[in-house]
Design an enzyme around this catalytic site. Structure first.
Site, PDB file in Angstrom:
ATOM      1  N   SER A 138       0.844  -1.141  -0.007  1.00 44.51           N
ATOM      2  CA  SER A 138      -0.098  -0.015  -0.077  1.00 44.51           C
ATOM      3  C   SER A 138       0.883   1.136  -0.101  1.00 44.51           C
ATOM      4  CB  SER A 138      -0.815   0.114   1.289  1.00 44.51           C
ATOM      5  OG  SER A 138      -1.663   1.081   1.297  1.00 44.51           O
ATOM      6  N   LYS A 164      -1.372  -0.796  -4.260  1.00 44.23           N
ATOM      7  CA  LYS A 164      -2.550  -0.188  -3.588  1.00 44.23           C
ATOM      8  C   LYS A 164      -2.166   1.344  -3.548  1.00 44.23           C
ATOM      9  CE  LYS A 164      -4.795   0.188   0.800  1.00 44.23           C
ATOM     10  NZ  LYS A 164      -5.541  -0.501   1.677  1.00 44.23           N
ATOM     11  N   LYS A 166      -3.453   5.555  -3.075  1.00 45.80           N
ATOM     12  CA  LYS A 166      -4.626   6.454  -2.393  1.00 45.80           C
ATOM     13  C   LYS A 166      -5.110   7.160  -3.655  1.00 45.80           C
ATOM     14  CE  LYS A 166      -3.774   4.814   1.675  1.00 45.80           C
ATOM     15  NZ  LYS A 166      -4.549   3.851   2.129  1.00 45.80           N
ATOM     16  N   ASP A 191      -7.554   2.956  -3.063  1.00 44.14           N
ATOM     17  CA  ASP A 191      -8.035   3.099  -1.707  1.00 44.14           C
ATOM     18  C   ASP A 191      -8.563   4.531  -1.453  1.00 44.14           C
ATOM     19  OD1 ASP A 191      -7.217   2.110   1.719  1.00 44.14           O
ATOM     20  OD2 ASP A 191      -9.288   3.032   0.727  1.00 44.14           O
ATOM     21  N   GLU A 216     -11.666   0.910  -2.939  1.00 46.95           N
ATOM     22  CA  GLU A 216     -11.677   0.510  -1.476  1.00 46.95           C
ATOM     23  C   GLU A 216     -12.377   1.666  -0.910  1.00 46.95           C
ATOM     24  OE1 GLU A 216      -8.028  -0.813   0.255  1.00 46.95           O
ATOM     25  OE2 GLU A 216      -8.899  -0.787   2.372  1.00 46.95           O
ATOM     26  N   ASP A 241     -13.696  -1.517   3.539  1.00 55.69           N
ATOM     27  CA  ASP A 241     -12.782  -1.554   4.570  1.00 55.69           C
ATOM     28  C   ASP A 241     -13.465  -1.149   5.931  1.00 55.69           C
ATOM     29  OD1 ASP A 241      -9.390   0.007   5.241  1.00 55.69           O
ATOM     30  OD2 ASP A 241     -10.774  -1.028   6.738  1.00 55.69           O
ATOM     31  N   LYS A 265      -9.361  -6.603   8.373  1.00 58.98           N
ATOM     32  CA  LYS A 265      -8.464  -6.270   9.385  1.00 58.98           C
ATOM     33  C   LYS A 265      -8.780  -6.805  10.719  1.00 58.98           C
ATOM     34  CE  LYS A 265      -7.051  -2.017   7.072  1.00 58.98           C
ATOM     35  NZ  LYS A 265      -7.047  -0.449   7.036  1.00 58.98           N
ATOM     36  N   GLY A 293      -3.632  -3.629   6.215  1.00 56.52           N
ATOM     37  CA  GLY A 293      -2.760  -3.411   7.010  1.00 56.52           C
ATOM     38  C   GLY A 293      -2.954  -2.331   7.640  1.00 56.52           C
TER      39      GLY A 293
HETATM   40  O1  LIG Z   1      -0.279  -1.279   6.571  1.00 59.85           O
HETATM   41  C1  LIG Z   1      -0.295  -1.030   5.463  1.00 59.85           C
HETATM   42  O2  LIG Z   1       0.943  -1.026   4.844  1.00 59.85           O
HETATM   43  C2  LIG Z   1      -1.382  -0.681   4.734  1.00 59.85           C
HETATM   44  C3  LIG Z   1      -2.031   0.828   5.443  1.00 59.85           C
HETATM   45  C4  LIG Z   1      -2.919   1.598   4.814  1.00 59.85           C
HETATM   46  O3  LIG Z   1      -2.951   1.234   3.597  1.00 59.85           O
HETATM   47  C5  LIG Z   1      -3.902   1.954   5.591  1.00 59.85           C
HETATM   48  C6  LIG Z   1      -4.111   2.045   6.963  1.00 59.85           C
HETATM   49  C7  LIG Z   1      -5.080   2.660   7.687  1.00 59.85           C
HETATM   50  C8  LIG Z   1      -6.006   3.403   7.115  1.00 59.85           C
HETATM   51  C9  LIG Z   1      -5.633   3.559   5.441  1.00 59.85           C
HETATM   52  O4  LIG Z   1      -4.974   4.755   5.240  1.00 59.85           O
HETATM   53  C10 LIG Z   1      -5.308   2.464   4.699  1.00 59.85           C
HETATM   54  C11 LIG Z   1      -6.235   1.447   4.641  1.00 59.85           C
HETATM   55  O5  LIG Z   1      -7.467   2.198   4.572  1.00 59.85           O
HETATM   56  O6  LIG Z   1      -5.991   0.169   4.466  1.00 59.85           O
HETATM   57 MG   LIG Z   2      -8.546   0.962   3.369  1.00 54.42          MG
END
Ligand SMILES: O=C(O)CCC(=O)C1=CC=C[C@@H](O)[C@@H]1C(=O)O
Ligand SMILES: [Mg+2]
Length: 375
Positions: A138, A164, A166, A191, A216, A241, A265, A293
């Protein structure tokens, strides 16, 4: 098998991310989190990690709310009755509303302890079958498209199985078009972290031309109904999510057609037992899941690897290597990714040793909670 937990240690850790992490909510570089150690009467330790952030931007939970819930409610509930199987805790914790990340951190420590007492890897105790898992990465919002392209190039070279990125209004169609120009075939998802509303339908439909694996959480973090209205208008699958916080949320989302994929998660949904239930529900409905994550350290990463071995985790998740996040992780060996794959450890429990020296180095505060033995 009766788990006799003699004491639980809560530690408040601070770790510096290698690179700042930016989402539509903001940027941070220091990860603060609670590490849970549950120690049984044989001196065996089970480990769990809370994924709550320091501020309530992802959900209403924070490090401080988690500490309060663990200290004043969840640890006393864990001590109140003997524990013969970790699945008992999700029922027992049902007396406390929400606070899923706090629940998951303690339940995870008990699952690790349970697997260690059985002498089996956590993934086997959870019913997992895979010996290696495919992973993606991500990428936070970058200052420029060129920087994003450079980062994607690096991770494609390292073999990550999915990228992934944003998105948010003003950083979406143009950016994805550029990524597709340079990487026409890379498995790619976006996402949105709830940055859009139904008024943005045309903008979201414009993403259909780029062959994304999924979009997402495009809409509000607590919504199922608007996503159900949006999904039939898009070719691209919606992945939820933040909206999926329990088995019932997943059941309603599938009934309404709010999504075609779920980002699992463990902390958001309240623990490994609930994750197993949602996994089984999605498998029955032919809806794939993957493991998201929360910038975890090694203990949380190990739990994510274990749950990803269940058969319906069929899409690459966000469990990147320890070195993607940390100069030094709190586990040995660290999580490594080779050609986009993580080899699932088969040592008992989470399968990685917790590096106590590193834990102490990052610990800002700790407190021991002893089960008060009968007088
Ligand atoms: O742990 C990782 O590498 C992924 C982190 C990540 O993409 C996210 C963590 C928390 C909130 C969001 O920004 C995003 C998600 O939505 O998955
Ligand atoms: Mg997410």
């Amino acid at each position: 098998m009766r788990l006799e937990i003699d004491y639980i240690i809560l530690r408040y850790l601070q770790m510096e991310l290698k690179a700042p992490f930016t989402t539509s909510f903001g940027t941070f570089q220091t990860k603060e989190f609670i590490l849970v150690e549950a120690v049984d009467s044989n001196g065996v330790s089970g480990w769990g990690e809370s994924v709550a952030f320091s501020a309530p931007w992802y959900s209403e939970e924070t490090v401080k709310t988690n500490w309060h819930m663990l200290e004043d409610f969840l640890i006393p509930l864990a001590f109140a009755e003997p524990i013969d199987h970790p699945s008992e805790l999700s029922k027992r914790f049902g007396a406390i509303r929400q606070n899923h990340m706090a629940k998951a951190a303690l339940e995870g420590a008990v699952w690790d302890l349970y697997a260690k007492r059985l002498g089996v890897p956590l993934y086997q105790a959870l019913g997992g079958t895979k010996r290696e898992i495919e992973v993606g990465v991500s990428i936070g919002i970058q200052p420029t498209v060129d920087e994003l392209l450079r980062i994607i190039e690096r991770y494609v070279t390292q073999g990550y199985r999915r990228m992934k990125v944003k998105i948010k209004p003003g950083w979406d169609v143009g950016v994805i078009r550029e990524v597709r120009r340079v990487f026409p075939d890379v498995p790619l998802m976006a996402d949105a972290n709830s940055a859009y509303t139904l008024a943005d339908v045309e903008r979201l439909k414009a993403l259909d031309e780029f062959g994304l694996m999924m979009i997402e959480q495009p809409l509000a973090a607590d919504d199922l109904v608007d996503h159900a209205q949006l999904q039939p208008l898009l070719k691209t699958p919606i992945c939820l999510d933040e909206s999926i916080r329990s088995f019932d949320d997943a059941r309603k989302a599938l009934h309404l057609g709010s999504c075609r994929i779920i980002n699992m998660k463990i902390g958001r949904i309240g623990g490994l037992q609930e994750a197993k239930h949602i996994h089984d529900l999605c498998r029955e409905h032919g809806v794939p899941v993957w493991c998201g994550g929360m910038l975890e350290a090694g203990v949380g990463r190990a739990h994510n690897i274990a749950i990803t071995t269940l058969e319906n985790f069929t899409l690459p998740g966000d469990t990147a290597a320890s070195s993607h996040y940390w100069e030094r992780d709190i586990i040995v060996p660290e999580v490594e990714v080779h050609n986009g794959l993580i080899r699932v450890p088969d040592a008992p429990g989470i399968g990685y040793e917790v590096d106590r020296r590193q834990v102490e180095r990052y610990t800002q505060f700790a407190k021991v909670y002893r089960r008060s033995l009968p007088a």
